[in-house]
Scaffold this active site. Structure first.
Site, short mmCIF file in Angstrom:
data_model
loop_
_atom_site.label_atom_id
_atom_site.label_comp_id
_atom_site.label_asym_id
_atom_site.label_seq_id
_atom_site.Cartn_x
_atom_site.Cartn_y
_atom_site.Cartn_z
N ARG A 37 0.79 -1.25 0.00
CA ARG A 37 0.00 0.00 0.00
C ARG A 37 0.81 1.28 0.00
NH1 ARG A 37 -5.01 0.86 3.55
NH2 ARG A 37 -3.54 0.78 5.27
N ASP A 38 2.15 1.21 0.01
CA ASP A 38 2.92 2.45 -0.04
C ASP A 38 4.22 2.25 -0.84
OD1 ASP A 38 3.19 5.18 0.38
OD2 ASP A 38 3.97 4.98 2.42
N ILE A 39 4.06 1.67 -2.05
CA ILE A 39 5.20 1.47 -2.94
C ILE A 39 5.58 2.83 -3.50
CG2 ILE A 39 6.02 0.35 -5.06
CD1 ILE A 39 5.22 -1.78 -3.06
N THR A 58 0.58 7.20 -0.77
CA THR A 58 1.25 8.48 -0.98
C THR A 58 0.75 9.12 -2.26
OG1 THR A 58 3.22 7.70 0.19
CG2 THR A 58 3.52 9.57 -1.30
#
Length: 178
Positions: free
Chosen positions: A54-56, A95
């Site tokens: 969920r935050d690559i 992000t």
């Protein structure tokens, strides 16, 4: 007390390497880092149940002294049980600039969310541009690159600081994958 031991990543983050380095990385190095990151995501998604990061983003790809990439920051990661009430009640996170526009409600969360973010990461690796850069118009890397790729203007999305990959097929495949 508890002790957390982590490997020292002497080359910082992929973000640093792409945007804060006076010498931009070579294509060989960029492809290696992209492959390491893709492998890490695949490992998460192949576990049972799948883990969705969920935050690559480039700031979460850490680089060791041999320029091997490691995916870090699992603060938003979720184990994906399809019937999991907690999963369905977890609000979308990530992000700006890397977020899948399809991920607007908890029900939309899937491994595809990470794959979308990886595509943006790959655009960043190819172009040397930040995912969101208000110094450019349009500021979103997606809004800038996708029309150029669709029009076949592939060379124009490659990082101007180094010559683009020589092989036209490589240039095309990288752009299409991203």
């Amino acid at each position: 007390g508890r002790l957390l031991v982590v490997e020292f990543m002497s080359n910082g983050t992929l973000y640093d390497v792409l945007h804060s380095n006076s010498r931009p990385p070579t294509w060989g190095r960029r492809i290696k880092l992209a492959l390491h990151t893709a492998n890490a995501i695949d490992t998460l998604h192949s576990s049972s149940p799948p883990v969705i990061h969920r935050d690559i983003k480039s700031a979460n790809v850490l680089i060791d002294r041999n320029f091997n990439a490691r995916l870090g920051d699992f603060g938003l990661a979720l184990r994906c049980h399809v019937d999991d009430y907690r999963l369905r009640s977890t609000p979308p996170a990530g992000t700006m600039g890397y977020l899948d526009p399809g991920y607007v409600t908890p029900d939309n969360l899937s491994t595809k969310t990470d794959v979308f973010s990886f595509g943006i990461l790959l655009l960043e690796i190819i172009s040397g541009r930040k995912a969101i850069d208000v110094g450019h118009s349009p500021p979103s890397i997606v809004d800038w690159a996708i029309p150029l790729i669709r029009r076949g203007k592939l060379v124009s999305i490659y990082d101007p600081r180094i010559p683009p990959p020589r092989d036209p097929l490589v240039r095309k495949q990288l752009a299409v994958v991203a």
